[in-house]
Design a protein around this motif. Structure first.
Motif, PDB file in Angstrom:
ATOM      1  N   UNK A   1       0.840  -1.197   0.000  1.00 52.07           N
ATOM      2  CA  UNK A   1       0.000   0.000   0.000  1.00 52.07           C
ATOM      3  C   UNK A   1       0.875   1.247   0.000  1.00 52.07           C
ATOM      4  N   UNK A   2       0.487   2.240  -0.799  1.00 50.16           N
ATOM      5  CA  UNK A   2       1.118   3.559  -0.811  1.00 50.16           C
ATOM      6  C   UNK A   2       0.099   4.557  -0.275  1.00 50.16           C
ATOM      7  N   UNK A   3       0.432   5.206   0.867  1.00 53.52           N
ATOM      8  CA  UNK A   3      -0.522   6.057   1.585  1.00 53.52           C
ATOM      9  C   UNK A   3      -0.040   7.510   1.532  1.00 53.52           C
ATOM     10  N   UNK A   4      -0.931   8.393   1.090  1.00 51.21           N
ATOM     11  CA  UNK A   4      -0.619   9.829   1.041  1.00 51.21           C
ATOM     12  C   UNK A   4      -1.752  10.611   1.683  1.00 51.21           C
ATOM     13  N   UNK A   5      -1.384  11.769   2.290  1.00 52.06           N
ATOM     14  CA  UNK A   5      -2.354  12.685   2.899  1.00 52.06           C
ATOM     15  C   UNK A   5      -1.739  14.082   2.877  1.00 52.06           C
ATOM     16  N   UNK A   6      -2.556  15.134   2.803  1.00 56.14           N
ATOM     17  CA  UNK A   6      -2.015  16.495   2.672  1.00 56.14           C
ATOM     18  C   UNK A   6      -1.035  16.885   3.779  1.00 56.14           C
ATOM     19  N   UNK A   7      -1.296  16.510   5.033  1.00 52.06           N
ATOM     20  CA  UNK A   7      -0.471  16.972   6.144  1.00 52.06           C
ATOM     21  C   UNK A   7       0.424  15.879   6.718  1.00 52.06           C
ATOM     22  N   UNK A   8       0.544  14.744   6.013  1.00 53.75           N
ATOM     23  CA  UNK A   8       1.330  13.634   6.539  1.00 53.75           C
ATOM     24  C   UNK A   8       2.352  13.183   5.500  1.00 53.75           C
ATOM     25  N   UNK A   9       3.426  12.639   5.997  1.00 53.37           N
ATOM     26  CA  UNK A   9       4.474  12.171   5.105  1.00 53.37           C
ATOM     27  C   UNK A   9       4.022  10.907   4.360  1.00 53.37           C
ATOM     28  N   UNK A  10       4.569  10.755   3.168  1.00 59.72           N
ATOM     29  CA  UNK A  10       4.257   9.583   2.341  1.00 59.72           C
ATOM     30  C   UNK A  10       4.709   8.309   3.070  1.00 59.72           C
TER      31      UNK A  10
ATOM     32  N   UNK B   1       1.740  25.471   7.823  1.00 59.94           N
ATOM     33  CA  UNK B   1       1.094  26.274   6.785  1.00 59.94           C
ATOM     34  C   UNK B   1      -0.418  26.212   6.921  1.00 59.94           C
ATOM     35  N   UNK B   2      -0.907  25.040   7.221  1.00 60.58           N
ATOM     36  CA  UNK B   2      -2.349  24.903   7.399  1.00 60.58           C
ATOM     37  C   UNK B   2      -2.816  25.657   8.640  1.00 60.58           C
ATOM     38  N   UNK B   3      -2.031  25.529   9.706  1.00 62.71           N
ATOM     39  CA  UNK B   3      -2.412  26.188  10.957  1.00 62.71           C
ATOM     40  C   UNK B   3      -2.479  27.701  10.782  1.00 62.71           C
ATOM     41  N   UNK B   4      -1.448  28.251  10.142  1.00 64.29           N
ATOM     42  CA  UNK B   4      -1.442  29.702   9.970  1.00 64.29           C
ATOM     43  C   UNK B   4      -2.462  30.161   8.931  1.00 64.29           C
ATOM     44  N   UNK B   5      -2.833  29.262   8.029  1.00 62.61           N
ATOM     45  CA  UNK B   5      -3.837  29.634   7.034  1.00 62.61           C
ATOM     46  C   UNK B   5      -5.211  29.785   7.665  1.00 62.61           C
TER      47      UNK B   5
ATOM     48  N   UNK C   1     -10.317  23.703   3.550  1.00 59.25           N
ATOM     49  CA  UNK C   1      -9.938  22.285   3.485  1.00 59.25           C
ATOM     50  C   UNK C   1      -8.801  22.136   2.485  1.00 59.25           C
ATOM     51  N   UNK C   2      -7.642  21.767   2.986  1.00 67.25           N
ATOM     52  CA  UNK C   2      -6.485  21.574   2.115  1.00 67.25           C
ATOM     53  C   UNK C   2      -6.589  20.195   1.459  1.00 67.25           C
ATOM     54  N   UNK C   3      -6.649  20.191   0.129  1.00 64.13           N
ATOM     55  CA  UNK C   3      -6.752  18.930  -0.618  1.00 64.13           C
ATOM     56  C   UNK C   3      -5.377  18.321  -0.838  1.00 64.13           C
ATOM     57  N   UNK C   4      -4.409  19.157  -1.140  1.00 62.57           N
ATOM     58  CA  UNK C   4      -3.064  18.664  -1.429  1.00 62.57           C
ATOM     59  C   UNK C   4      -2.058  19.743  -1.090  1.00 62.57           C
ATOM     60  N   UNK C   5      -0.907  19.325  -0.563  1.00 62.38           N
ATOM     61  CA  UNK C   5       0.159  20.270  -0.243  1.00 62.38           C
ATOM     62  C   UNK C   5       1.491  19.548  -0.431  1.00 62.38           C
ATOM     63  N   UNK C   6       2.397  20.181  -1.196  1.00 61.42           N
ATOM     64  CA  UNK C   6       3.700  19.586  -1.465  1.00 61.42           C
ATOM     65  C   UNK C   6       4.799  20.558  -1.064  1.00 61.42           C
ATOM     66  N   UNK C   7       5.953  20.009  -0.735  1.00 62.19           N
ATOM     67  CA  UNK C   7       7.097  20.838  -0.357  1.00 62.19           C
ATOM     68  C   UNK C   7       8.335  20.347  -1.089  1.00 62.19           C
ATOM     69  N   UNK C   8       9.350  21.223  -1.141  1.00 65.02           N
ATOM     70  CA  UNK C   8      10.603  20.837  -1.786  1.00 65.02           C
ATOM     71  C   UNK C   8      11.563  20.271  -0.760  1.00 65.02           C
ATOM     72  N   UNK C   9      12.783  20.019  -1.203  1.00 64.71           N
ATOM     73  CA  UNK C   9      13.777  19.403  -0.316  1.00 64.71           C
ATOM     74  C   UNK C   9      14.193  20.315   0.834  1.00 64.71           C
TER      75      UNK C   9
ATOM     76  N   UNK D   1      -3.289  22.946  -2.933  1.00 66.31           N
ATOM     77  CA  UNK D   1      -4.607  22.848  -3.557  1.00 66.31           C
ATOM     78  C   UNK D   1      -5.610  22.813  -2.418  1.00 66.31           C
ATOM     79  N   UNK D   2      -6.513  23.781  -2.410  1.00 65.15           N
ATOM     80  CA  UNK D   2      -7.424  23.885  -1.279  1.00 65.15           C
ATOM     81  C   UNK D   2      -8.834  24.186  -1.764  1.00 65.15           C
ATOM     82  N   UNK D   3      -9.734  24.079  -0.814  1.00 62.96           N
ATOM     83  CA  UNK D   3     -11.146  24.320  -1.093  1.00 62.96           C
ATOM     84  C   UNK D   3     -11.787  24.887   0.162  1.00 62.96           C
ATOM     85  N   UNK D   4     -12.622  25.902  -0.016  1.00 64.54           N
ATOM     86  CA  UNK D   4     -13.371  26.467   1.108  1.00 64.54           C
ATOM     87  C   UNK D   4     -14.792  25.933   1.023  1.00 64.54           C
TER      88      UNK D   4
END
Length: 392
Positions: free
Chosen positions: A259-268, A295-299, A366-374, A382-385
Motif C-alpha cells: 500500500x502507498x498512503x498519502x495525505x495532505x499533512x502527513x508524510x508519504x 502552513x495549514x495552521x497559519x492559514x 480544506x487543504x486537498x493537497x500540499x507539497x514541499x521541496x527538499x 490545492x485547497x477548497x473552502x
C-alpha cells in the motif's frame, strides 16, 4: 514282434490297472471285466494323465482278451506306458527285462505301424476333452447284460452328463438402480457446484483485513482524507479514498499486500505486509509533516479579537509566518464546486491575503493537497473552502 513283447504287454496291462485303481473304484478290479461305463472313465483318465486316447474297440481287442496274440501299435504302447508312469514303451521294457533279454536302442517300426502312428498324430487335435470330477466313483450293480460276454458292436453305452456350472442370477440392488436413474441429476449438481466455486472463488477463498490510521505525534485519528494505492503484481494499482476517522477494509486471497498512503499533512508512507502471518486488524501510524501542518495552521488561524492595533499585529505575524513557509514560486489552486469557475490559480501573495483577511469562512478551509521541496518550502497547495450548504 517277439513273444517277450507280448509278455511285456501283459505286464503293462497290470501296471495300467494298478495305476487306475489308485484313484478310482470301478465295478471290478480286474481290467478285463470292466464294463461300458468303466471303460468311459478309464478313457477320460487316460486323456487327462497321458494326453492321449484309445478307442473302445482297441480296449476290447487288447484288454478283454488275455493273453493277446497281437501287439498294439507303438503309439498305443507308448501312451499306456506313460499312463503307467514310464517315459515310453522302451523305458517300460527296459525296467522289466527278462533273464537274457537284450533291448535295441532304436527298434525299427514296421511300415504299417508308422502309417498308423501318423494317422494318430494328425487326428490328435480333434480329440474332445471332457472334464471328469475328481475323486473315486462308486457304482451300484446294474441289471444289464454282461459286456464281457457280448460283442463290442452290440453294447449300449450310456453316457453320463454332469452340469458344468450353475449360473446365479442376482437382481440389481436398489442403490445401484437409484444411481443409474439419477445419474444425470447427480452429474448436473456436481457441475453446478463446481461452476459456483469457480465463479465465486475470490469471495470464497479471500480474507478481509482492517487497517486504521492514527497521528503518530498526537495519538489521534488523522485529520485528512487519505489516498491509498494498492499495488498488485502485473495489474494496475487500485485507488481508495478514506475519510478522516474511518478505517480501510480490503479483501484479498493474495499472500502479500503493498500500500502507498498519502495525505495532505502527513508524510508519504509505503506499507508492505506478508499476509500469511499478518493479523486481521492493524493500526498504522502516519507521521505529520510539520511544515504542511504549520502552513495549514497559519492559514486558518483567526486574527480577529482585541483592539484594532492587536488585530493588525496578528495579521502581520501571520503574513510573516506564511511568507517563510511558502516558496515564492509556489503553485496554488483553489477548487470550486460551481460550474462557473471550477478551479482558480493563485499566486503566493494573493493566497496569503486571502487567508489573512478576517472572515469566518477560514474555518471551513480544506487543504486537498500540499507539497514541499527538499528545503521544506511549500511549493504546491490545492485547497477548497467548504460552504455552509456543503456542511449541512
Amino acid at each position: 514282434m517277439t513273444d517277450l513283447d507280448l509278455l511285456h504287454f501283459e505286464q503293462l496291462k497290470k501296471d495300467v490297472q494298478t495305476q487306475y485303481l489308485k484313484e478310482t473304484t470301478p465295478s471290478h478290479d480286474d481290467i478285463s471285466k470292466w464294463k461300458g461305463i468303466d471303460i468311459i472313465y478309464f478313457q477320460e483318465d487316460l486323456r487327462k494323465k497321458a494326453k492321449g486316447n484309445i478307442s473302445e474297440k482297441s480296449f476290447y481287442t487288447y484288454f478283454k482278451t488275455s493273453p493277446v496274440t497281437k501287439l498294439p501299435r507303438i503309439d498305443m504302447l507308448n501312451l499306456l506306458s506313460i499312463y503307467a508312469g514310464y517315459t515310453s514303451w522302451y523305458d517300460f521294457k527296459k525296467q522289466h527285462l527278462f533273464a537274457g533279454e537284450l533291448l535295441q536302442e532304436n527298434e525299427d517300426l514296421e511300415e504299417e505301424e508308422i502309417q498308423e502312428l501318423e494317422k494318430t498324430v494328425s487326428s490328435a487335435a480333434d480329440v474332445t476333452k471332457i472334464e471328469i470330477p475328481p475323486g473315486k466313483i462308486e457304482f451300484q450293480p446294474q441289471k444289464t447284460a454282461d459286456l464281457q460276454k457280448s460283442t463290442p458292436e452290440n453294447q449300449t453305452i450310456t453316457q453320463i452328463t454332469t452340469p458344468t456350472s450353475h449360473t446365479e442370477i442376482q437382481t440389481p440392488s436398489p442403490r445401484k438402480n437409484f444411481f443409474k436413474k439419477n445419474a444425470w441429476a447427480i452429474i448436473t449438481s456436481i457441475l453446478i457446484t463446481l461452476t459456483g466455486i469457480l465463479g465465486f472463488k475470490d469471495e470464497i477463498f479471500s480474507k478481509t483485513y482492517k487497517y486504521c490510521f492514527t497521528d503518530k505525534d498526537r495519538g489521534v485519528s488523522v485529520i485528512n482524507t487519505l489516498e491509498i494505492r494498492v499495488i498488485k503484481e502485473n495489474e494496475s494499482p487500485l485507488f481508495f479514498k478514506i475519510k478522516p476517522g474511518e478505517c480501510f477494509y480490503y479483501s484479498t486471497k493474495d499472500k502479500n499486500i503493498k500500500m502507498q498512503i498519502t495525505a495532505p499533512f502527513y508524510e508519504y508512507l509505503e506499507v508492505n505486509r506478508n499476509l500469511e502471518n499478518a493479523p486481521d486488524e492493524e493500526m498504522i501510524e502516519l507521521k505529520p509533516d510539520d511544515y504542511k501542518m504549520a502552513a495549514y495552521y497559519f492559514s486558518i488561524k483567526d486574527v480577529k479579537g482585541g483592539n484594532s492595533e492587536e488585530q493588525v499585529a496578528l495579521i502581520k505575524q501571520k503574513r510573516n509566518q506564511l511568507e517563510n513557509l511558502i516558496s515564492n514560486n509556489a503553485v496554488i489552486y483553489q477548487v470550486y464546486d460551481n460550474n462557473t469557475y471550477g478551479i482558480e490559480r493563485l499566486d503566493k501573495q494573493k493566497y496569503i491575503t486571502l487567508v489573512t483577511t478576517p472572515t469566518t469562512s477560514l474555518k471551513n478551509l480544506n487543504v486537498i493537497e500540499m507539497k514541499k521541496d527538499s528545503k521544506g518550502k511549500i511549493v504546491s497547495i490545492k485547497f477548497k473552502i467548504i460552504t455552509d450548504e456543503e456542511n449541512k
